[in-house]
Design an enzyme around this catalytic site. Structure first.
Site, PDB file in Angstrom:
ATOM      1  N   CYS A   1       6.115   4.556  -6.138  1.00  0.00           N
ATOM      2  CA  CYS A   1       4.707   4.168  -6.068  1.00  0.00           C
ATOM      3  C   CYS A   1       4.240   3.901  -7.493  1.00  0.00           C
ATOM      4  O   CYS A   1       4.364   4.772  -8.363  1.00  0.00           O
ATOM      5  CB  CYS A   1       3.907   5.317  -5.462  1.00  0.00           C
ATOM      6  N   CYS A  57       3.014  -3.021  -7.402  1.00  0.00           N
ATOM      7  CA  CYS A  57       2.733  -2.093  -6.301  1.00  0.00           C
ATOM      8  C   CYS A  57       3.908  -2.261  -5.355  1.00  0.00           C
ATOM      9  O   CYS A  57       4.295  -3.409  -5.047  1.00  0.00           O
ATOM     10  CB  CYS A  57       1.418  -2.468  -5.618  1.00  0.00           C
TER      11      CYS A  57
HETATM   12  N1  DGL Z   1       2.617   1.534  -3.003  1.00  0.00           N
HETATM   13  C1  DGL Z   1       1.688   2.107  -3.907  1.00  0.00           C
HETATM   14  C2  DGL Z   1       1.848   1.558  -5.306  1.00  0.00           C
HETATM   15  O1  DGL Z   1       2.894   1.186  -5.634  1.00  0.00           O
HETATM   16  C3  DGL Z   1       0.301   2.227  -3.630  1.00  0.00           C
HETATM   17  C4  DGL Z   1      -0.528   1.558  -2.687  1.00  0.00           C
HETATM   18  C5  DGL Z   1      -1.712   2.456  -2.461  1.00  0.00           C
HETATM   19  O2  DGL Z   1      -1.488   3.569  -1.954  1.00  0.00           O
HETATM   20  O3  DGL Z   1      -2.815   2.051  -2.833  1.00  0.00           O
HETATM   21  O4  DGL Z   1       0.949   1.517  -6.096  1.00  0.00           O
END
Ligand code: DGL
Length: 289
Positions: free
Chosen positions: A85, A201
């Site tokens: 993440c 993301c």
């Molecule tokens: N997949 C996550 C990231 O890479 C976050 C998306 C989220 O929870 O806002 O930032």
């Protein structure tokens, strides 16, 4: 590879699983690359779907959530942790890595920002790189710092995308509103004439085709998956943590929110059977750190 109901009850460190976490299904894009690169390893994936999205949380909240996710994965005997993440990596990786080194038997933590920064700097010919990411990730300045360390002459054009991860996580068919959201996010990057765009993301590689169409054919898209998988492979080999098991490894999924929704969207994105998704209660997680 097959789903498991009983990964790593104990035993030698090299036989233990790799722990991966994200706020939801986005980290599956990272897990996919790990499954390709390290098919013999076992994996345990935790989605903090009850507290999704992470992308507008404060750094203090993300530090706390990341510590809780990590503690839960350590309870599952993880030998290495992957923060799949960008928001959690940007806000909390140094604190989490310190915590893991101080309070556990030295379990290492690998995050998603640096592998992308390295690839993007290597890919750009004009020195103009774009970044699409959640507001928290953009505000953290983590990519600016990582890129400046690698090459101070490269310019980063960062665009915060407040709703994009939620549109993807909802798992519905893409409608005109979704396309318009992506188009608006891409417009400043087209105007800045970047030649390389970091998908900052882990949800965004799930709409890679749409992004490539809206950014144009000459733009190189960079995501963390394959480079991060190489870093994990390196860490396992150099620390004597590679499994000695020859067959396909096992995987298991956990989430803090609705298990059926997570299984349904996750199965579609990862294109493999999920087996039983285990629910991890928030009250339990919140008591961990
Ligand atoms: N997949 C996550 C990231 O890479 C976050 C998306 C989220 O929870 O806002 O930032």
């Amino acid at each position: 590879m097959r789903p498991s109901t009983d990964i790593a009850g104990g035993g030698a460190p090299r036989r233990r699983p790799i722990g991966v976490f994200d706020s939801g299904v986005g980290g599956l894009t990272v897990l996919h690359e790990l499954l390709v690169a390290l098919p013999q390893e076992d994996f345990v994936y935790l989605g903090d779907t009850a507290r999704f999205p992470y992308g507008e949380r404060s750094p203090a909240e993300l530090e706390q959530f990341s510590a809780q996710m990590a503690e839960e994965l350590l309870r599952r005997r993880a030998k290495l942790l992957v923060v799949a993440c960008n928001a959690a990596t940007s806000a909390a990786l140094p604190a989490l890595a310190r915590r893991m080194m101080e309070t556990t038997l030295g379990v290492e933590v690998i995050g998603v920002v640096r592998p992308e920064a390295l690839q993007a700097v290597a890919a750009t010919r004009t020195g103009r790189i774009g970044l699409l990411a959640t507001p928290t990730t953009v505000a953290s300045g983590a990519y600016e710092r990582a890129i400046a360390e690698i090459d101070a002459h490269v310019t980063l054009h960062a665009v915060p995308c407040p709703t994009l991860a939620s549109i993807i996580q909802a798992g519905r068919q893409f409608d005109e509103l979704a396309v318009q959201t992506v188009r608006e996010a891409c417009a400043p990057l087209r105007a800045a004439e970047v030649d390389t765009v970091i998908l900052g993301c882990t949800h965004y590689p799930l709409i890679r085709l749409m992004l490539q169409r809206l950014l144009g054919p000459s733009v190189t898209l960079v995501s963390s998956g394959a480079a991060l998988a190489r870093q994990v492979e390196h860490a396992l080999s150099t620390r004597g943590l590679r499994t000695d098991h020859d067959g396909e490894g096992e995987y298991r999924f956990l989430c803090t929110g609705d298990v059926d929704g997570f299984r349904e969207v996750g199965t579609r994105f990862l294109q493999m059977p999920f087996g039983e998704v285990e629910h991890v209660g928030l009250a339990h997680v919140e008591a961990l750190a």
